[in-house]
Scaffold this motif. Structure first.
Motif, PDB file in Angstrom:
ATOM      1  N   SER A   1     142.840  71.464  -2.218  1.00 25.93           N
ATOM      2  CA  SER A   1     142.183  71.871  -3.459  1.00 25.93           C
ATOM      3  C   SER A   1     142.833  71.095  -4.597  1.00 25.93           C
ATOM      4  O   SER A   1     143.692  70.240  -4.367  1.00 25.93           O
ATOM      5  CB  SER A   1     142.314  73.379  -3.678  1.00 25.93           C
ATOM      6  OG  SER A   1     143.662  73.731  -3.953  1.00 25.93           O
ATOM      7  N   ASN A   2     142.451  71.385  -5.822  1.00 22.57           N
ATOM      8  CA  ASN A   2     143.028  70.676  -6.958  1.00 22.57           C
ATOM      9  C   ASN A   2     144.522  70.929  -7.108  1.00 22.57           C
ATOM     10  O   ASN A   2     145.229  70.146  -7.733  1.00 22.57           O
ATOM     11  CB  ASN A   2     142.312  71.074  -8.251  1.00 22.57           C
ATOM     12  CG  ASN A   2     140.910  70.507  -8.338  1.00 22.57           C
ATOM     13  OD1 ASN A   2     140.618  69.484  -7.704  1.00 22.57           O
ATOM     14  ND2 ASN A   2     140.044  71.160  -9.092  1.00 22.57           N
ATOM     15  N   ARG A   3     145.011  72.031  -6.560  1.00 26.43           N
ATOM     16  CA  ARG A   3     146.406  72.410  -6.713  1.00 26.43           C
ATOM     17  C   ARG A   3     147.211  72.384  -5.428  1.00 26.43           C
ATOM     18  O   ARG A   3     148.435  72.467  -5.461  1.00 26.43           O
ATOM     19  CB  ARG A   3     146.502  73.821  -7.308  1.00 26.43           C
ATOM     20  CG  ARG A   3     145.938  73.966  -8.702  1.00 26.43           C
ATOM     21  CD  ARG A   3     146.809  73.279  -9.723  1.00 26.43           C
ATOM     22  NE  ARG A   3     146.379  73.540 -11.096  1.00 26.43           N
ATOM     23  CZ  ARG A   3     146.962  73.042 -12.172  1.00 26.43           C
ATOM     24  NH1 ARG A   3     147.995  72.241 -12.039  1.00 26.43           N
ATOM     25  NH2 ARG A   3     146.508  73.330 -13.382  1.00 26.43           N
ATOM     26  N   ILE A   4     146.558  72.296  -4.271  1.00 25.98           N
ATOM     27  CA  ILE A   4     147.243  72.451  -2.987  1.00 25.98           C
ATOM     28  C   ILE A   4     146.910  71.263  -2.075  1.00 25.98           C
ATOM     29  O   ILE A   4     145.777  70.793  -2.029  1.00 25.98           O
ATOM     30  CB  ILE A   4     146.848  73.771  -2.308  1.00 25.98           C
ATOM     31  CG1 ILE A   4     147.275  74.962  -3.164  1.00 25.98           C
ATOM     32  CG2 ILE A   4     147.477  73.879  -0.921  1.00 25.98           C
ATOM     33  CD1 ILE A   4     146.837  76.305  -2.634  1.00 25.98           C
ATOM     34  N   ALA A   5     147.919  70.807  -1.332  1.00 28.89           N
ATOM     35  CA  ALA A   5     147.726  69.722  -0.376  1.00 28.89           C
ATOM     36  C   ALA A   5     148.614  69.942   0.841  1.00 28.89           C
ATOM     37  O   ALA A   5     149.674  70.588   0.750  1.00 28.89           O
ATOM     38  CB  ALA A   5     148.028  68.376  -1.011  1.00 28.89           C
ATOM     39  N   LEU A   6     148.194  69.406   1.977  1.00 29.44           N
ATOM     40  CA  LEU A   6     149.010  69.381   3.179  1.00 29.44           C
ATOM     41  C   LEU A   6     149.784  68.071   3.214  1.00 29.44           C
ATOM     42  O   LEU A   6     149.225  67.005   2.933  1.00 29.44           O
ATOM     43  CB  LEU A   6     148.135  69.499   4.425  1.00 29.44           C
ATOM     44  CG  LEU A   6     147.320  70.785   4.577  1.00 29.44           C
ATOM     45  CD1 LEU A   6     146.404  70.684   5.798  1.00 29.44           C
ATOM     46  CD2 LEU A   6     148.229  71.996   4.697  1.00 29.44           C
ATOM     47  N   VAL A   7     151.073  68.130   3.554  1.00 28.75           N
ATOM     48  CA  VAL A   7     151.900  66.933   3.648  1.00 28.75           C
ATOM     49  C   VAL A   7     152.606  66.924   4.993  1.00 28.75           C
ATOM     50  O   VAL A   7     152.910  67.978   5.575  1.00 28.75           O
ATOM     51  CB  VAL A   7     152.930  66.868   2.497  1.00 28.75           C
ATOM     52  CG1 VAL A   7     152.238  66.643   1.164  1.00 28.75           C
ATOM     53  CG2 VAL A   7     153.783  68.124   2.436  1.00 28.75           C
ATOM     54  N   ALA A   8     152.884  65.724   5.495  1.00 28.21           N
ATOM     55  CA  ALA A   8     153.578  65.585   6.777  1.00 28.21           C
ATOM     56  C   ALA A   8     154.236  64.219   6.830  1.00 28.21           C
ATOM     57  O   ALA A   8     153.755  63.256   6.219  1.00 28.21           O
ATOM     58  CB  ALA A   8     152.612  65.753   7.950  1.00 28.21           C
ATOM     59  N   ASP A   9     155.360  64.122   7.553  1.00 32.10           N
ATOM     60  CA  ASP A   9     155.975  62.813   7.790  1.00 32.10           C
ATOM     61  C   ASP A   9     156.756  62.825   9.096  1.00 32.10           C
ATOM     62  O   ASP A   9     157.119  63.880   9.637  1.00 32.10           O
ATOM     63  CB  ASP A   9     156.841  62.356   6.614  1.00 32.10           C
ATOM     64  CG  ASP A   9     157.953  63.333   6.243  1.00 32.10           C
ATOM     65  OD1 ASP A   9     158.472  64.019   7.137  1.00 32.10           O
ATOM     66  OD2 ASP A   9     158.298  63.413   5.053  1.00 32.10           O
ATOM     67  N   TYR A  10     156.994  61.624   9.612  1.00 30.90           N
ATOM     68  CA  TYR A  10     157.651  61.441  10.906  1.00 30.90           C
ATOM     69  C   TYR A  10     158.489  60.168  10.832  1.00 30.90           C
ATOM     70  O   TYR A  10     158.023  59.139  10.329  1.00 30.90           O
ATOM     71  CB  TYR A  10     156.603  61.320  12.006  1.00 30.90           C
ATOM     72  CG  TYR A  10     157.151  61.034  13.393  1.00 30.90           C
ATOM     73  CD1 TYR A  10     157.713  62.049  14.155  1.00 30.90           C
ATOM     74  CD2 TYR A  10     157.084  59.758  13.934  1.00 30.90           C
ATOM     75  CE1 TYR A  10     158.209  61.800  15.434  1.00 30.90           C
ATOM     76  CE2 TYR A  10     157.575  59.493  15.208  1.00 30.90           C
ATOM     77  CZ  TYR A  10     158.132  60.524  15.950  1.00 30.90           C
ATOM     78  OH  TYR A  10     158.621  60.280  17.213  1.00 30.90           O
ATOM     79  N   THR A  11     159.728  60.232  11.307  1.00 31.47           N
ATOM     80  CA  THR A  11     160.634  59.086  11.251  1.00 31.47           C
ATOM     81  C   THR A  11     161.104  58.727  12.651  1.00 31.47           C
ATOM     82  O   THR A  11     161.617  59.574  13.385  1.00 31.47           O
ATOM     83  CB  THR A  11     161.847  59.384  10.352  1.00 31.47           C
ATOM     84  OG1 THR A  11     161.382  59.751   9.048  1.00 31.47           O
ATOM     85  CG2 THR A  11     162.733  58.157  10.243  1.00 31.47           C
ATOM     86  N   LEU A  12     160.938  57.453  12.992  1.00 24.29           N
ATOM     87  CA  LEU A  12     161.313  56.943  14.307  1.00 24.29           C
ATOM     88  C   LEU A  12     162.463  55.946  14.160  1.00 24.29           C
ATOM     89  O   LEU A  12     162.264  54.821  13.716  1.00 24.29           O
ATOM     90  CB  LEU A  12     160.118  56.252  14.975  1.00 24.29           C
ATOM     91  CG  LEU A  12     160.385  55.519  16.290  1.00 24.29           C
ATOM     92  CD1 LEU A  12     160.821  56.481  17.385  1.00 24.29           C
ATOM     93  CD2 LEU A  12     159.148  54.731  16.726  1.00 24.29           C
ATOM     94  N   PRO A  13     163.702  56.351  14.493  1.00 24.07           N
ATOM     95  CA  PRO A  13     164.827  55.400  14.459  1.00 24.07           C
ATOM     96  C   PRO A  13     164.898  54.613  15.768  1.00 24.07           C
ATOM     97  O   PRO A  13     164.563  55.125  16.840  1.00 24.07           O
ATOM     98  CB  PRO A  13     166.047  56.314  14.298  1.00 24.07           C
ATOM     99  CG  PRO A  13     165.628  57.605  14.940  1.00 24.07           C
ATOM    100  CD  PRO A  13     164.135  57.721  14.782  1.00 24.07           C
ATOM    101  N   PHE A  14     165.357  53.373  15.673  1.00 26.04           N
ATOM    102  CA  PHE A  14     165.507  52.529  16.851  1.00 26.04           C
ATOM    103  C   PHE A  14     166.997  52.422  17.157  1.00 26.04           C
ATOM    104  O   PHE A  14     167.711  51.585  16.605  1.00 26.04           O
ATOM    105  CB  PHE A  14     164.887  51.151  16.604  1.00 26.04           C
ATOM    106  CG  PHE A  14     163.420  51.214  16.291  1.00 26.04           C
ATOM    107  CD1 PHE A  14     162.483  51.327  17.312  1.00 26.04           C
ATOM    108  CD2 PHE A  14     162.971  51.185  14.983  1.00 26.04           C
ATOM    109  CE1 PHE A  14     161.126  51.403  17.032  1.00 26.04           C
ATOM    110  CE2 PHE A  14     161.617  51.252  14.687  1.00 26.04           C
ATOM    111  CZ  PHE A  14     160.692  51.364  15.714  1.00 26.04           C
ATOM    112  N   ARG A  15     167.458  53.289  18.035  1.00 19.64           N
ATOM    113  CA  ARG A  15     168.874  53.321  18.401  1.00 19.64           C
ATOM    114  C   ARG A  15     169.091  52.547  19.691  1.00 19.64           C
ATOM    115  O   ARG A  15     168.200  52.487  20.558  1.00 19.64           O
ATOM    116  CB  ARG A  15     169.359  54.757  18.593  1.00 19.64           C
ATOM    117  CG  ARG A  15     169.232  55.646  17.372  1.00 19.64           C
ATOM    118  CD  ARG A  15     169.801  57.026  17.655  1.00 19.64           C
ATOM    119  NE  ARG A  15     171.221  56.953  17.907  1.00 19.64           N
ATOM    120  CZ  ARG A  15     172.156  57.152  16.963  1.00 19.64           C
ATOM    121  NH1 ARG A  15     171.796  57.446  15.739  1.00 19.64           N
ATOM    122  NH2 ARG A  15     173.440  57.063  17.250  1.00 19.64           N
TER     123      ARG A  15
END
Length: 309
Positions: free
Chosen positions: A219-233
């Protein structure tokens, strides 16, 4: 790697979004070179940075908090689903030297063997997406230096067994690449290089990683957020640390809800990363979603304007 390449190709393609959708993103006065604005609402998603910067002479005050495990052996009702514990806390100030150049300082508790963290950082957005798609993405540079002020550990195998001042320092360099596909959807890719001057015995000093994230407006005030981090060890270092310490490393995954209150940007999130600083969660996330080792977290950001009228 194929998935990462596919995402990068999506960002550089100029035909993924119709022109009429882009025209809705900004006010246009006949100038198709006009820049796309508000790709994200904040300079952060959950664990990842975005390309957003604050304006000149503005200050952004931000508080991040991570609680304990919701479930698993350390969670559940006995710890009120993690709310009785705090794995990490960060308080930071960012200041706009220019509209696209910010500097910042922060203090974090730390969530690994290394604690009492002080950070200095800079973010510079040097490419901005345009409405006509001649520039299909926005690109920013982020760099930070983190110093641990804790007392050195007597355990020589510990990451906190500092012998001199330089051992207390770690560095993060990121290239943040973002695209606003429509008024409802923005994505970001974050190639990252992390260097730690001192690590636990037989751990690696240099870690490369790639993060991906996105924001979908509800909506104008609400959003879904997501993130993912892949390290190369290195597999040898990873296996050694698992065998010796009994801790397995996992990739940091976060999902959450972003709320714009008009005066603040508030994030309520869930992530398996106990640490907030890039210098820690990228290389040392040892909690698993599958074992219930994810946690509540929140961030709140307030912007102050010091521009002279």
């Amino acid at each position: 790697m194929r998935k990462t390449l596919f995402i990068l190709l999506c960002f550089t393609s100029t035909k993924l979004l119709a022109q009429e959708d882009l025209d809705k993103l900004v006010h246009i006065d006949g100038d198709k070179n006009e820049r796309v604005t508000a790709t994200f609402k904040s300079g952060n998603l959950i664990n990842l940075k975005t390309t957003e910067t604050i304006h000149r002479h503005e200050m952004d005050f931000r508080v991040d908090h991570r609680f304990g495990d919701i479930a698993g052996s350390a969670g559940g009702g006995k710890n009120f689903f993690g709310l009785d514990n705090s794995t990490d806390i960060r308080i930071g100030f960012d200041y706009g030297l220019l509209d696209n150049l910010n500097i910042g300082i922060a203090r974090a508790k730390g969530a690994t063997e290394v604690r009492q963290l002080f950070e200095g950082n800079v973010k510079y957005r040097f490419i901005e997406q345009t409405v006509d798609n001649n520039v299909p993405v926005s690109v920013a540079f982020f760099g930070s230096t983190t110093l641990s002020a804790m007392e050195a550990s007597p355990d020589k195998s510990s990451a906190a067994s500092f012998e001199d001042f330089n051992d207390r320092l770690s560095y993060v360099t990121q290239l943040i690449i973002a695209r606003k596909f429509s008024s409802n959807l923005s994505l970001v890719v974050v190639p990252t290089y992390l260097h730690r001057n001192y690590t636990a015995y037989n751990d690696q000093n240099d870690v490369f990683a790639v993060g991906i994230g996105g924001r979908a407006k509800v909506s104008n005030r609400i959003a879904l957020v997501a993130d993912y981090t892949l390290p190369f060890r290195k597999s040898s270092n990873k296996k050694y640390r698992e065998d010796v310490s009994g801790q397995r490393y996992y990739n940091a995954l976060g999902v959450g809800l972003e709320m714009d209150t008009g005066g603040h940007i508030f994030h309520l999130n869930f992530t398996n990363a106990t640490a907030i600083q890039e210098s820690q969660f990228i290389s040392e996330t040892n909690s698993s979603w599958g074992k219930g080792q994810f946690r509540w977290g929140f961030s709140i950001a307030r912007r102050f304007n010091f521009n002279k009228k």
